[in-house]
Design an enzyme around this catalytic site. Structure first.
Site, PDB file in Angstrom:
ATOM      1  N   LYS A  46     -18.262  12.422  66.607  1.00 40.98           N
ATOM      2  CA  LYS A  46     -17.501  11.945  67.734  1.00 40.98           C
ATOM      3  C   LYS A  46     -17.602  12.900  68.917  1.00 40.98           C
ATOM      4  CE  LYS A  46     -14.058  10.470  64.388  1.00 40.98           C
ATOM      5  NZ  LYS A  46     -12.782  10.877  63.757  1.00 40.98           N
ATOM      6  N   GLY A  47     -18.074  14.119  68.607  1.00 41.09           N
ATOM      7  CA  GLY A  47     -17.992  15.208  69.580  1.00 41.09           C
ATOM      8  C   GLY A  47     -18.696  14.968  70.898  1.00 41.09           C
ATOM      9  N   GLU A 102     -25.925  15.713  71.681  1.00 41.12           N
ATOM     10  CA  GLU A 102     -25.026  16.411  70.760  1.00 41.12           C
ATOM     11  C   GLU A 102     -24.031  17.260  71.550  1.00 41.12           C
ATOM     12  OE1 GLU A 102     -23.418  16.681  68.223  1.00 41.12           O
ATOM     13  OE2 GLU A 102     -24.519  17.613  66.581  1.00 41.12           O
ATOM     14  N   ASP A 106     -25.209  24.537  66.594  1.00 36.99           N
ATOM     15  CA  ASP A 106     -24.716  25.780  65.993  1.00 36.99           C
ATOM     16  C   ASP A 106     -25.713  26.248  64.926  1.00 36.99           C
ATOM     17  OD1 ASP A 106     -23.082  27.871  65.160  1.00 36.99           O
ATOM     18  OD2 ASP A 106     -21.733  26.596  64.011  1.00 36.99           O
ATOM     19  N   LYS A 134     -25.032  27.492  70.587  1.00 33.25           N
ATOM     20  CA  LYS A 134     -24.468  28.738  70.049  1.00 33.25           C
ATOM     21  C   LYS A 134     -25.541  29.399  69.192  1.00 33.25           C
ATOM     22  CE  LYS A 134     -20.156  28.375  68.205  1.00 33.25           C
ATOM     23  NZ  LYS A 134     -19.195  28.208  67.079  1.00 33.25           N
ATOM     24  N   PHE A 155     -15.166  29.855  68.190  1.00 33.70           N
ATOM     25  CA  PHE A 155     -14.949  28.434  67.948  1.00 33.70           C
ATOM     26  C   PHE A 155     -14.356  27.804  69.202  1.00 33.70           C
ATOM     27  CE2 PHE A 155     -13.104  24.597  66.183  1.00 33.70           C
ATOM     28  CZ  PHE A 155     -14.182  24.160  65.424  1.00 33.70           C
ATOM     29  N   VAL A 156     -15.090  26.851  69.751  1.00 34.86           N
ATOM     30  CA  VAL A 156     -14.668  26.254  71.016  1.00 34.86           C
ATOM     31  C   VAL A 156     -14.209  24.806  70.819  1.00 34.86           C
ATOM     32  CG1 VAL A 156     -16.168  27.759  72.367  1.00 34.86           C
ATOM     33  CG2 VAL A 156     -17.024  25.539  71.637  1.00 34.86           C
ATOM     34  N   ASP A 162     -13.639  19.129  68.746  1.00 34.23           N
ATOM     35  CA  ASP A 162     -12.326  19.141  68.089  1.00 34.23           C
ATOM     36  C   ASP A 162     -12.118  20.365  67.220  1.00 34.23           C
ATOM     37  OD1 ASP A 162     -14.304  18.291  66.085  1.00 34.23           O
ATOM     38  OD2 ASP A 162     -12.571  17.954  64.799  1.00 34.23           O
ATOM     39  N   ARG A 168      -9.895  17.132  71.460  1.00 31.32           N
ATOM     40  CA  ARG A 168     -11.059  16.475  72.075  1.00 31.32           C
ATOM     41  C   ARG A 168     -10.770  16.055  73.509  1.00 31.32           C
ATOM     42  NH1 ARG A 168     -14.706  15.404  67.905  1.00 31.32           N
ATOM     43  NH2 ARG A 168     -13.819  14.770  65.911  1.00 31.32           N
TER      44      ARG A 168
END
Ligand code: 5GP
Ligand code: MG
Length: 184
Positions: A46-47, A102, A106, A134, A155-156, A162, A168
């Site tokens: 969903k990002g 995307e 990561d 990242k 962690f962003v 999310d 989000r």
């Protein structure tokens, strides 16, 4: 502005204005590269939805859109390395130029898996666009063709990204206070 979401943010990395400007630049670059072609945007749920929605509006091409949902994370903040397809393409992609969108690259597990999967389905080309990169997290040799911003090892959340499905809807990207995930 303080509210129950922003209280959990340690630091804002990219403001709404910075995101907007960068996404417009990416859109213009992609539109130039794909001029005269009909690429298929594939958003990773969903990002990527907020980024995708802004990116395609900044990209005046004759293009269509598919969504895929994959999971590799659960609610943890470290990649499990396993990727599972939860929602697949709804059309034949043989011979198509794909633009994979995307939120963040990561470990590379997700995009490495998807590249192989989409190649096997007959895509003519696969171009990777990630809002965030990242590099410190990388486990697989995969690079994006277009990167919005390179982020530090933190962690962003926000602008689609999310933590445990929340944050989000923040209009900016920020670093989450470690105590938020340490306490859960
Ligand atoms: P990869 O498979 O490259 O390790 O990770 C890709 C996915 O991991 C991203 O689509 C995202 O869902 C999640 N992810 C990796 N780093 C972060 C991060 O800093 N914040 C959030 N919210 N998700 C992340
Ligand atoms: Mg994701």
């Amino acid at each position: 502005m303080k509210n129950e979401l922003t209280n959990d943010i340690l630091k804002v990395l990219y403001t709404e204005e910075q995101l907007n400007e960068r996404v417009r630049e990416l859109g213009a670059e992609i539109a130039e590269r794909f001029a005269g072609r009909q690429p298929l945007f594939v958003g990773i749920l969903k990002g990527s939805v907020l980024f995708l929605a802004d990116l395609i509006r900044a990209c005046p091409l004759r293009c269509d859109l598919e969504m895929m949902a994959v999971s590799s994370y659960g609610n943890a903040t470290a990649s499990s390395g396993r990727v599972r397809i939860n929602h697949d393409l709804q059309q034949d992609i043989r011979g198509r130029d794909l633009i994979l969108v995307e939120d963040i690259l990561d470990s590379g597990n997700t995009l490495c898996f998807l590249k192989d999967y989409l190649k096997a389905k007959g895509a003519a080309s696969i171009t990777i666009v990630t809002l965030l990169d990242k590099p410190s997290g990388r486990q697989k040799a995969v690079n994006a063709d277009y990167v919005g911003f390179t982020v530090p090892d933190a962690f962003v959340v926000g602008y689609g990204l999310d933590y445990a499905q929340f944050y989000r809807n923040l209009p900016y990207i920020g670093i989450l206070k470690p105590e938020v995930y340490e306490k859960s």
